[in-house]
Design an enzyme around this catalytic site. Structure first.
Site, PDB file in Angstrom:
ATOM      1  N   ARG A 213      16.766 -34.235  33.992  1.00 52.97           N
ATOM      2  CA  ARG A 213      16.786 -33.835  32.874  1.00 52.97           C
ATOM      3  C   ARG A 213      15.116 -34.539  32.500  1.00 52.97           C
ATOM      4  O   ARG A 213      15.430 -35.578  32.150  1.00 52.97           O
ATOM      5  CB  ARG A 213      17.653 -33.268  31.185  1.00 52.97           C
ATOM      6  CG  ARG A 213      16.670 -33.349  30.081  1.00 52.97           C
ATOM      7  CD  ARG A 213      16.189 -32.592  29.412  1.00 52.97           C
ATOM      8  NE  ARG A 213      15.616 -31.778  28.436  1.00 52.97           N
ATOM      9  CZ  ARG A 213      14.451 -30.703  28.393  1.00 52.97           C
ATOM     10  NH1 ARG A 213      14.140 -29.828  29.579  1.00 52.97           N
ATOM     11  NH2 ARG A 213      14.009 -30.816  27.067  1.00 52.97           N
ATOM     12  N   ARG A 258       4.406 -33.558  22.544  1.00 52.68           N
ATOM     13  CA  ARG A 258       3.539 -33.001  23.883  1.00 52.68           C
ATOM     14  C   ARG A 258       2.297 -34.325  24.158  1.00 52.68           C
ATOM     15  O   ARG A 258       1.160 -33.961  24.930  1.00 52.68           O
ATOM     16  CB  ARG A 258       2.939 -31.222  23.960  1.00 52.68           C
ATOM     17  CG  ARG A 258       3.739 -31.191  24.297  1.00 52.68           C
ATOM     18  CD  ARG A 258       3.300 -28.903  24.244  1.00 52.68           C
ATOM     19  NE  ARG A 258       4.691 -28.379  23.225  1.00 52.68           N
ATOM     20  CZ  ARG A 258       4.111 -27.441  22.489  1.00 52.68           C
ATOM     21  NH1 ARG A 258       2.928 -27.903  21.610  1.00 52.68           N
ATOM     22  NH2 ARG A 258       4.684 -26.491  21.446  1.00 52.68           N
ATOM     23  N   ASP A 290      -0.924 -29.010  26.059  1.00 55.47           N
ATOM     24  CA  ASP A 290      -0.233 -30.173  26.138  1.00 55.47           C
ATOM     25  C   ASP A 290      -1.330 -30.703  27.325  1.00 55.47           C
ATOM     26  O   ASP A 290      -1.779 -30.886  27.340  1.00 55.47           O
ATOM     27  CB  ASP A 290       0.568 -29.078  27.337  1.00 55.47           C
ATOM     28  CG  ASP A 290       1.967 -29.626  27.557  1.00 55.47           C
ATOM     29  OD1 ASP A 290       1.813 -31.186  27.892  1.00 55.47           O
ATOM     30  OD2 ASP A 290       3.130 -29.769  28.135  1.00 55.47           O
ATOM     31  N   ARG A 292       0.722 -33.897  27.900  1.00 53.88           N
ATOM     32  CA  ARG A 292       1.157 -34.957  28.648  1.00 53.88           C
ATOM     33  C   ARG A 292       1.362 -35.202  30.346  1.00 53.88           C
ATOM     34  O   ARG A 292       0.762 -34.131  30.276  1.00 53.88           O
ATOM     35  CB  ARG A 292       2.735 -34.187  28.861  1.00 53.88           C
ATOM     36  CG  ARG A 292       3.337 -34.539  27.384  1.00 53.88           C
ATOM     37  CD  ARG A 292       4.804 -34.142  27.608  1.00 53.88           C
ATOM     38  NE  ARG A 292       4.658 -31.788  27.512  1.00 53.88           N
ATOM     39  CZ  ARG A 292       6.083 -31.304  27.934  1.00 53.88           C
ATOM     40  NH1 ARG A 292       6.956 -31.410  26.894  1.00 53.88           N
ATOM     41  NH2 ARG A 292       5.023 -29.776  27.970  1.00 53.88           N
TER      42      ARG A 292
HETATM   43  N1  LIG Z   1       1.623 -30.819  19.965  1.00 50.73           N
HETATM   44  C1  LIG Z   1       3.214 -30.186  18.800  1.00 50.73           C
HETATM   45  N2  LIG Z   1       4.240 -31.014  20.029  1.00 50.73           N
HETATM   46  C2  LIG Z   1       5.605 -30.090  20.079  1.00 50.73           C
HETATM   47  C3  LIG Z   1       5.814 -29.425  18.857  1.00 50.73           C
HETATM   48  N3  LIG Z   1       7.097 -28.932  18.700  1.00 50.73           N
HETATM   49  C4  LIG Z   1       7.840 -29.432  19.550  1.00 50.73           C
HETATM   50  N4  LIG Z   1       6.799 -30.572  19.894  1.00 50.73           N
HETATM   51  C5  LIG Z   1       6.940 -31.504  20.826  1.00 50.73           C
HETATM   52  O1  LIG Z   1       7.066 -30.794  22.257  1.00 50.73           O
HETATM   53  C6  LIG Z   1       7.179 -31.453  23.407  1.00 50.73           C
HETATM   54  C7  LIG Z   1       8.832 -30.885  24.056  1.00 50.73           C
HETATM   55  O2  LIG Z   1       8.275 -29.686  25.047  1.00 50.73           O
HETATM   56  P1  LIG Z   1       8.426 -28.534  25.101  1.00 50.73           P
HETATM   57  O3  LIG Z   1       7.513 -27.340  24.731  1.00 50.73           O
HETATM   58  O4  LIG Z   1       9.295 -27.469  23.692  1.00 50.73           O
HETATM   59  O5  LIG Z   1       9.759 -28.614  26.344  1.00 50.73           O
HETATM   60  P2  LIG Z   1       8.842 -28.644  27.357  1.00 50.73           P
HETATM   61  O6  LIG Z   1       9.606 -29.975  27.894  1.00 50.73           O
HETATM   62  O7  LIG Z   1       7.470 -27.702  28.201  1.00 50.73           O
HETATM   63  O8  LIG Z   1      10.487 -27.329  27.699  1.00 50.73           O
HETATM   64  P3  LIG Z   1      11.884 -27.766  28.149  1.00 50.73           P
HETATM   65  O9  LIG Z   1      11.834 -28.473  29.458  1.00 50.73           O
HETATM   66  O10 LIG Z   1      12.771 -26.478  28.855  1.00 50.73           O
HETATM   67  O11 LIG Z   1      11.922 -27.886  27.223  1.00 50.73           O
HETATM   68  C8  LIG Z   1       8.151 -32.887  22.759  1.00 50.73           C
HETATM   69  O12 LIG Z   1       7.318 -33.851  22.937  1.00 50.73           O
HETATM   70  C9  LIG Z   1       8.526 -32.504  21.276  1.00 50.73           C
HETATM   71  O13 LIG Z   1       7.961 -33.396  20.441  1.00 50.73           O
HETATM   72  C10 LIG Z   1       4.751 -28.545  18.118  1.00 50.73           C
HETATM   73  O14 LIG Z   1       4.838 -27.740  17.238  1.00 50.73           O
HETATM   74  N5  LIG Z   1       3.270 -29.321  17.927  1.00 50.73           N
END
Ligand SMILES: Nc1nc2c(ncn2[C@@H]2O[C@H](COP(=O)(O)OP(=O)(O)OP(=O)(O)O)[C@@H](O)[C@H]2O)c(=O)[nH]1
Ligand SMILES: [Zn+2]
Length: 358
Positions: A213, A258, A290, A292
């Site tokens: 993960r 993100r 995003d 990241r």
């Molecule tokens: N900018 C922003 N970041 C968010 C928001 N909600 C959650 N996050 C951040 O999003 C990140 C997680 O990303 P997600 O888009 O939920 O999921 P992912 O990592 O792309 O995909 P999974 O592996 O399925 O979890 C974390 O760093 C959270 O802090 C939001 O509304 N705005």
């Protein structure tokens, strides 16, 4: 090894300077400029900077679109700072928090002539310091003021794009609820940014795909159990599955919001309270959906000796990014947990706009 700071060291210093409200100097072969973050700008510093030349506010085209300012430089725009404008004006342009209550920001005059490279780099630097993506840029015709961090533009731009290496600092045994055989590895990026953590559950073999993960930090979801997202539930479910299977690796990556940092994520939440969705809120702040750097997770996996994974995620882009970084994703393991009435809309938007599979 010399005692003189390297370019990477100086970039790390520049980030800290900008967060403190101090200027930094960017210098290319034929131009130099003083840069100040819009966030935290004081009237004193703005006035002092203006004694050196006219001030321009560099913002992203995303932010310019919301402000209806023209962007002539691709991904960024150079907005003239009127002579009568003070630091509050600059913060008002950079920060969307009262866009709706004072919709008549502007009109803005954008600069079209000349080169925007210094401005683009200024925005990248403040972004990498997890500040609002907006910076004051003042051209320097004379020597830079003393004691400021000075960066060469081309090398700095290249360094900001280059992959960051990570050094394992320490490993410690931590028995956790899902497995008494837990081990925490702390990885320190060589660019001076925040540490990342890997947690091994059991003793996963290195010659077989590991259940993995890559979790991006979410203080609100992971620690507070926020109902606005699904992060906390995903974190717990991933650990539980690793415990049940007896082996796995969880990367806890310091990529809050993100990749925009917690302060900016909270700014995005305030915009969501005004009716914008998670993607629109990022854009209004001037960020991409995003931000990241997925190379981080891949680098840490490789350093731990994992080349193949069964990846716990709902995000196909994450799978593609890992593959592109040379990690063999043999399976995407869905992680659909934590749906509640308060995050339903958020998860729908992620499915529709970001391609997540629910
Ligand atoms: N900018 C922003 N970041 C968010 C928001 N909600 C959650 N996050 C951040 O999003 C990140 C997680 O990303 P997600 O888009 O939920 O999921 P992912 O990592 O792309 O995909 P999974 O592996 O399925 O979890 C974390 O760093 C959270 O802090 C939001 O509304 N705005
Ligand atoms: Zn979250």
């Amino acid at each position: 090894m010399t005692l003189v700071p390297s370019l990477i060291d100086r970039i790390a210093r520049a980030r800290t300077d900008l967060r403190l409200g101090l200027p930094v100097v960017l210098r290319s072969k034929d131009a130099a400029a003083l840069v100040l973050a819009a966030e935290g700008l004081s009237n004193d510093r703005l006035s002092a900077a203006r004694t050196l030349g006219p001030a321009t506010l560099a913002i992203t085209t995303r932010r310019a679109e919301t402000l209806r300012a023209r962007a002539y430089d691709g991904d960024i725009a150079r907005v003239k700072v009127p002579e009568t404008a003070d630091a509050a004006w600059v913060r008002h342009v950079a920060d969307p928090k009262d866009d709706l209550s004072s919709p008549m920001k502007g009109p803005f005059t954008s600069i079209r002539d000349g080169d925007a490279d210094l401005h683009r780099l200024a925005v990248r630097l403040v972004k990498s310091a997890w500040l609002l993506p907006a910076a004051i840029v003042v051209p320097l015709s004379e020597d830079a003021p003393p004691d400021l961090t000075l960066l060469p533009t081309e090398d700095t731009a290249a360094a900001l794009s280059a992959p960051i290496a990570h050094k394992e600092v320490v490993t410690g045994r931590v028995p956790i609820a899902v497995s008494e055989q837990g081990r925490v590895h702390v990885f320190r990026p060589t660019d001076g940014s925040e540490e990342h953590i890997a947690c091994e559950i059991g003793r996963p073999a290195r010659d077989k795909p590991v259940l993995a993960r890559l979790h991006s930090a979410c203080f609100t979801g992971d620690v507070l159990g926020s109902l606005k997202c699904d992060c906390g539930a995903q974190l717990q479910a991933a650990l539980r599955q690793m415990g049940e299977e007896g082996a796995g690796v969880l990367l806890y990556l310091n990529q809050e919001g993100r990749g925009i940092g917690l302060a900016n994520k909270m700014r995005a939440y305030a915009l969501q309270d005004q009716g914008f969705d998670t993607v629109e809120a990022n854009h209004r702040l001037g960020f991409e959906d995003d931000e990241r750097d997925f190379r981080t997770g891949a680098d840490i996996l490789k350093r731990l000796g994992f080349g193949a994974v069964r990846l716990l995620t709902n995000n196909p882009a994450k799978v593609a990014m890992m593959q592109a970084q040379g990690i063999d994703v043999v399976e995407r393991v869905p992680l659909s947990v934590g749906l509640n009435p308060l995050n339903k809309k958020y998860l729908d938007v992620k499915a529709k706009k970001s391609g997540h599979i629910l």
